[in-house]
Scaffold this motif. Structure first.
Motif, PDB file in Angstrom:
ATOM      1  N   ARG A 194      74.472 -53.580 -32.948  1.00 26.04           N
ATOM      2  CA  ARG A 194      74.263 -52.224 -32.389  1.00 26.04           C
ATOM      3  C   ARG A 194      74.348 -51.131 -33.463  1.00 26.04           C
ATOM      4  O   ARG A 194      73.971 -49.995 -33.220  1.00 26.04           O
ATOM      5  N   ASP A 195      74.876 -51.472 -34.661  1.00 30.52           N
ATOM      6  CA  ASP A 195      74.969 -50.487 -35.751  1.00 30.52           C
ATOM      7  C   ASP A 195      73.671 -50.378 -36.549  1.00 30.52           C
ATOM      8  O   ASP A 195      73.552 -49.522 -37.428  1.00 30.52           O
ATOM      9  N   LEU A 196      72.723 -51.280 -36.270  1.00 28.53           N
ATOM     10  CA  LEU A 196      71.466 -51.300 -37.029  1.00 28.53           C
ATOM     11  C   LEU A 196      70.293 -50.980 -36.116  1.00 28.53           C
ATOM     12  O   LEU A 196      70.333 -51.246 -34.916  1.00 28.53           O
TER      13      LEU A 196
ATOM     14  N   TYR B 161      67.626 -49.823 -40.715  1.00 30.86           N
ATOM     15  CA  TYR B 161      68.534 -48.716 -41.032  1.00 30.86           C
ATOM     16  C   TYR B 161      69.889 -48.951 -40.374  1.00 30.86           C
ATOM     17  O   TYR B 161      69.981 -49.563 -39.312  1.00 30.86           O
ATOM     18  N   MET B 162      70.915 -48.422 -41.039  1.00 28.11           N
ATOM     19  CA  MET B 162      72.262 -48.445 -40.485  1.00 28.11           C
ATOM     20  C   MET B 162      72.560 -47.049 -39.940  1.00 28.11           C
ATOM     21  O   MET B 162      72.266 -46.044 -40.610  1.00 28.11           O
ATOM     22  N   LYS B 163      73.133 -46.994 -38.738  1.00 25.05           N
ATOM     23  CA  LYS B 163      73.496 -45.699 -38.151  1.00 25.05           C
ATOM     24  C   LYS B 163      74.827 -45.257 -38.778  1.00 25.05           C
ATOM     25  O   LYS B 163      75.789 -46.020 -38.757  1.00 25.05           O
ATOM     26  N   THR B 164      74.861 -44.061 -39.320  1.00 19.59           N
ATOM     27  CA  THR B 164      76.117 -43.540 -39.892  1.00 19.59           C
ATOM     28  C   THR B 164      76.286 -42.093 -39.412  1.00 19.59           C
ATOM     29  O   THR B 164      75.350 -41.495 -38.856  1.00 19.59           O
TER      30      THR B 164
ATOM     31  N   LEU C 143      73.424 -59.558 -29.575  1.00 22.51           N
ATOM     32  CA  LEU C 143      74.138 -59.554 -30.860  1.00 22.51           C
ATOM     33  C   LEU C 143      73.252 -59.112 -32.019  1.00 22.51           C
ATOM     34  O   LEU C 143      73.733 -58.654 -33.045  1.00 22.51           O
ATOM     35  N   GLY C 144      71.940 -59.297 -31.845  1.00 19.56           N
ATOM     36  CA  GLY C 144      71.021 -59.072 -32.961  1.00 19.56           C
ATOM     37  C   GLY C 144      70.419 -57.680 -32.981  1.00 19.56           C
ATOM     38  O   GLY C 144      70.947 -56.731 -32.398  1.00 19.56           O
ATOM     39  N   VAL C 145      69.258 -57.577 -33.674  1.00 14.73           N
ATOM     40  CA  VAL C 145      68.596 -56.290 -33.887  1.00 14.73           C
ATOM     41  C   VAL C 145      67.118 -56.457 -33.534  1.00 14.73           C
ATOM     42  O   VAL C 145      66.426 -57.286 -34.146  1.00 14.73           O
TER      43      VAL C 145
END
Length: 484
Positions: free
Chosen positions: A254-256, A264-267, A297-299
């Motif tokens: 979920r962070d990607l 991309y990574m969410k920051t 679990l994945g992207v």
């Protein structure tokens, strides 16, 4: 306390058949002789507490759910002289090169099949052969195996043999470092008289191997992340430890996010491009668009970015076709075919149950053999003939006859043993060694690896999920004795 220790008919790591310590164990043996029983017991308890305090646990799954446990630790190390280690190192690098070439071949031209070295149905029917998703893909350095865990045993003659290749998501590297850390904390005096190859700089090598996989279109410093299924995974401690030590971000799916075929990574500062994903998620959960649609679990879209060459995924997708227990029997042939060399470290003899003669032999000799499900790991769905009941053998006979290609059989090898100090006494326990090989622009073998020990008296199963524990593994430096 080691005076009553019985070597028996097995190859012993520490003692020779007469019950005297081998030269590379002499200093350790003498030191133990000077420590009282109470001191040893107290140190043993301190060591276990150390693991608990640091939260070094794994999860054992059973019918009632999951149980958190610390890895049982045994303070008697496995000591490997430098010349022995040199042979292991060369053998591991040779094996990895052949397996990597096999993976590249099998997802491209399949020359090894056309040349009749490996039967086509062996990988065509393999559930881990992801032809649709991976075939024809060009990946950085053609390297499918970033980190491998190769399980070695020693037979009754003390010869090292490969028991298993782990090329998907090998776990346990964190325990290698934690075993050393606890050992230094609790038994510092044992280190004074041995010159041991250090683990200090290994994460630099691991990080270097990771970063060397950056895609060609990477801009500036490559950004790598470790993708974990999350805190409920049995190896979650391993994931946290490796991410921290390599200095990379630990993320969940979920962070990607994938945008325009880039990851991309969410920051909190907005989206940041990700170039390399060291994933600890199985293939089928990586991308709901390309694999299981129900995976959370994945992207979504990850495989599109991978196929376009915009992100590196390590270890490679579809590696499971090469570490299957049935394919294992062909690795010596791969070494001869791709490298034109003889294997430096041999396999354990293996019977293919798809072969009618070998099937018949196995069914008639179940009480002497070890039978394994080619797709299982962690000591599950396995029969250890000499320790089995008639009922267990009947059950396995039925399963084998139903699906012979799902199982392999191997002779019960007299696994080497080493002294362990448990419950206030020394007794011999069977051991194996998981060696970690890092592959990037160069190949590198972690000096030592994870020595796993079957702590239950008489048991042959070293997996932590089945009651096994760990030992520190010392590789002696050149001339390795009597150094501060």
């Amino acid at each position: 306390m080691l005076k009553n220790y019985e070597v028996g008919t097995f190859f012993d790591e520490m003692m020779d058949p007469r019950g005297t310590p081998k030269p590379h164990y002499k200093s350790f043996y003498d030191l133990i002789g000077d420590v009282s029983y109470d001191q040893l017991r107290e140190k043993n308890e301190t060591a276990q507490l150390n693991f608990l305090r640091q939260g070094i646990t794994f999860t054992v799954y059973n019918d009632a759910g999951g149980t958190e446990r610390t890895m049982p630790f045994d303070f008697v190390p496995i000591i490997i002289p430098s010349e022995q280690w040199s042979k292991i190192e060369k053998g591991m690098i040779q094996r990895m090169e052949a397996l990597n070439r096999f993976l590249d071949d099998i997802y491209h031209n399949q020359e090894i099949v056309h040349d009749g070295v490996i039967p086509e149905d062996l990988f065509r029917d393999n559930p881990y052969f992801y032809n649709k998703q991976v075939s024809g893909l060009e990946i950085p350095m053609k390297n499918h195996i970033f980190l491998a865990g190769i399980d070695l045993i020693r037979d009754e003659n003390g010869e090292y043999r490969v028991l298993e290749d782990n090329l998907r998501n090998p776990s346990g590297m964190s325990y290698v470092f934690q075993n050393r850390y606890v050992m230094r904390q609790v038994y510092p005096e044992l280190f004074y008289q041995h010159s041991i190859r250090t683990l200090e700089h290994q994460f630099q090598d691991l990080h270097g191997s990771l970063i060397s996989h950056a895609p060609k279109n990477t801009i500036g410093q490559p950004r790598a992340v470790l993708l974990t299924p999350g805190m409920y995974n049995s190896a979650y401690y391993d994931h946290i430890f490796l991410a921290q030590q390599m200095g990379v971000q630990l993320v969940e799916g979920r962070d990607l996010i994938v945008k325009d075929d880039m990851v991309y990574m969410k920051t909190i500062r907005g989206l940041q491009r990700v170039d390399i994903i060291y994933r600890r998620i199985d293939d089928e959960f990586l991308d709901p668009e390309a694999f299981r649609p129900d995976s959370s679990l994945g992207v979504r879209g990850l495989l599109r970015a991978y196929r376009k060459g915009n992100v590196a995924i390590l270890n490679g997708i579809g590696n499971g076709v090469a570490d299957d227990k049935a394919m294992y029997a062909y690795v010596p042939d791969m070494i001869r075919y791709y490298l034109d060399e003889e294997p430096l470290i041999k396999n354990v003899e293996t019977y293919f149950l798809r072969d009618p003669e070998q099937l018949e032999y196995t069914l008639e000799n179940l009480e002497k053999l070890v039978v394994k499900n080619v797709g299982a790991s962690g000591g599950y769905d396995m029969l250890i003939g000499p320790q089995s009941t008639e009922g267990e053998r009947s059950e396995f006979r039925r399963k084998i006859i139903e699906r012979p290609s799902q199982y392999i059989a191997q002779p019960t090898i007299k696994l080497s043993r080493a002294p362990s100090f448990q419950k206030g006494e020394f007794y011999p326990c069977h051991v194996d060694l998981r060696v970690f090989v890092m592959n990037g622009s160069t190949s590198h073998v972690l000096p030592g690896g994870l020595s796993r020990v079957a702590l239950k008296k008489g048991s042959l199963v070293v997996n932590s999920s089945q009651g096994g524990g760990g030992k520190d593994t010392w590789v002696l430096a050149e001339g390795g004795m009597n150094h501060a």
